[in-house]
Write a protein that holds these residues in place. Sequence first.
Motif, mmCIF file in Angstrom:
data_model
loop_
_atom_site.group_PDB
_atom_site.id
_atom_site.type_symbol
_atom_site.label_atom_id
_atom_site.label_comp_id
_atom_site.label_asym_id
_atom_site.label_seq_id
_atom_site.Cartn_x
_atom_site.Cartn_y
_atom_site.Cartn_z
ATOM 1 N N THR A 170 0.843 -1.209 0.000
ATOM 2 C CA THR A 170 0.000 0.000 0.000
ATOM 3 C C THR A 170 0.873 1.251 0.000
ATOM 4 O O THR A 170 0.617 2.203 -0.760
ATOM 5 C CB THR A 170 -0.918 0.016 1.234
ATOM 6 N N ALA A 171 1.909 1.236 0.867
ATOM 7 C CA ALA A 171 2.787 2.403 0.964
ATOM 8 C C ALA A 171 3.445 2.685 -0.382
ATOM 9 O O ALA A 171 3.551 3.843 -0.802
ATOM 10 C CB ALA A 171 3.838 2.161 2.043
ATOM 11 N N VAL A 172 3.878 1.624 -1.068
ATOM 12 C CA VAL A 172 4.515 1.797 -2.384
ATOM 13 C C VAL A 172 3.525 2.407 -3.361
ATOM 14 O O VAL A 172 3.848 3.331 -4.116
ATOM 15 C CB VAL A 172 5.051 0.439 -2.899
ATOM 16 N N LYS A 173 2.278 1.908 -3.352
ATOM 17 C CA LYS A 173 1.272 2.431 -4.286
ATOM 18 C C LYS A 173 0.965 3.901 -4.003
ATOM 19 O O LYS A 173 0.672 4.671 -4.912
ATOM 20 C CB LYS A 173 -0.007 1.606 -4.192
ATOM 21 N N LEU A 174 1.004 4.263 -2.733
ATOM 22 C CA LEU A 174 0.687 5.652 -2.390
ATOM 23 C C LEU A 174 1.873 6.589 -2.623
ATOM 24 O O LEU A 174 1.767 7.789 -2.397
ATOM 25 C CB LEU A 174 0.237 5.746 -0.928
ATOM 26 N N GLY A 175 3.010 6.008 -3.035
ATOM 27 C CA GLY A 175 4.143 6.862 -3.390
ATOM 28 C C GLY A 175 5.243 6.927 -2.356
ATOM 29 O O GLY A 175 6.040 7.877 -2.379
ATOM 30 N N ALA A 176 5.312 5.936 -1.461
ATOM 31 C CA ALA A 176 6.386 5.940 -0.458
ATOM 32 C C ALA A 176 7.728 5.939 -1.166
ATOM 33 O O ALA A 176 7.924 5.223 -2.149
ATOM 34 C CB ALA A 176 6.263 4.703 0.430
#
Lengths: 222, 389
Positions: B336-342
């Motif tokens: 999720t964090a990666v998808k949100l742009g982490a």
Amino acid sequence: MISVENVSFEYGEGGFRLHIPHLSLRERERLAIVGPSGSGKTTLLNLIAGILLPKSGRIDIDGTDVTGLSDAERRQFRASHIGFVFQDFALLDYLSARQNILYPYRITPALKLDADARSRAEALADACGIGDKLDRHPAALSQGEQQRVAICRALVTQPKLILSDEATGNLDPESKGRILDLLFQQAADVGATVLAVTHDHELLPRFERVIDFAQYREVAAA
Amino acid sequence: MNALYLAYAYLRFHWARSLVLVVVAALILFVPVATQILLSTSQTALVARGETTPLLLGSRGSQLDLTMAALYFSDERPAPIAMQEVETLWDSGLAIPIPVHTAFSSGGFRIVGTTLDYFDFRDLDFSEGRGLSLLGDAVIGADVAQQLGKRVGDSLVSSPENLFDLDGVYPLEMPIVGVLAPTNTPDDQAIFVDIKTAWVIQGIGHGHEDVVTAADIATGTDALANAAVVQFQRITPENIESFHFHGSQNSFPATAVIVVPNDQRSGTILRGRYLDSENPSQLIEPAGVIQGLVDRIFRIKSLLDGVTAIIAIAAIAAVGLAVFLSYRLRAREIATAVKLGARRGMVLRLLAAETVTLLFLSGCIAAVGAALISRNAETWVGWLLSLGA
């Protein structure tokens, strides 16, 4: 707003293949993508978000060629320009609703968590009817409330584009329409375009335009 | 800061899991450090006691038993040495002899019959009362006072050494005239009396109007001596003159004699005089004996270190597995964090912050524990050493 030109993508040699000759969205448009499972709908969202890179072609969002950005730039662009809403909500069980909404600010330096962001989160929560539940953890919220939190999280950064992947898939029929209307209303308030993948044909009249993704699969098959 | 915030929120929400990990990690850090502090303090305490006792004279036999009995007032009973040896040392003019007789006890604490030189030699201070002056007087160590709840003005009764003692050697009641300040040495655990008082307890010296009967205690009236009802001997101003010793004092016993040579040369001369293996007495250097004991303990410690290391590795592996499984459970959050742009390092930073936070809390607990151990090490080591006495 969004322009997809001649984009090709495949998972490994001889695996899944996708080819999109042309796809465009206007600013503030509400576009639904339907199609059978495995046709590449979620892959398209990941390509637009810059999570996946196409083998060829160009994806332009609000004047920025996403395919020409580096990995770090794509992450920053995604964080500041795109809001995501997932089918499973993807909320973090250990954070309260308020902190879940503010989560994007915690994971990237592209966004600055300030008083404006906090008050925006509260305003969004009030608008979505969960203003009095901001201190609850996801386990203490209903499915509909959890999805409202997810919508607030997608909108709190004031993105230009909302990508919705089966956002209403886990909701009961009564809640589906309400949540989608809420998403549209909040997106309209911040001036965001909505690109939604859905299986639910009952909801399609709410969209301005619908694309059947099967046509691209046919192209891929050809 | 955001990574730390999220790590803290995660650890707080999963508090039971975090608590277990923190406690286990704290124990892994604390146990070796605490063991090291206690062993190091034990070594220091043991060696210091040995090093402050230049020479020790006693009957030939186990040097360790002699040292333990004379320095640590342990239960070892080396064969006694005759007081003639003390006189011989005085006559040599080479050293000050300080006899110690540790054959008796009271209330679980060893009675040490000695001379006033002992208090000067050990540099003992009084927290209450005065030193020994009369036959029967007792000065007690700090731990004795605390554990028996005794103070100046109270009295102690020596424990009967033999239930079937037909010589009529009765326990002796001894008034407490002084309480020593704590020293964190075996002196805290001792009851000091004049060596003559120890001989009275042994039955070598006695009085003739000294018996106290059960009837005396009940009614306060005198009664004729009768072994069947005698409770204990009591030395009073009225009967002290009647106390006397039979035989020559030179033949009276002492457990050992602490020998304080005038100088190094005197010590060397004295050691030379007792080199003959036919001599029934031996003059030893307690420091060497204690060092030998410590070396043996530390050889065992190196084995223990190995066992501790293996257990620590196993525990670290278990904690590592728990953390790894925790990361696996959080795969969805990471996605999720990666998808949100982490940003790329954010996920690692998030997981590292959690690990660092856990280790920091564990380290704090271990440090507090170690500080506590370090602060009280001398007291606890003194207590631990007295357990073996």
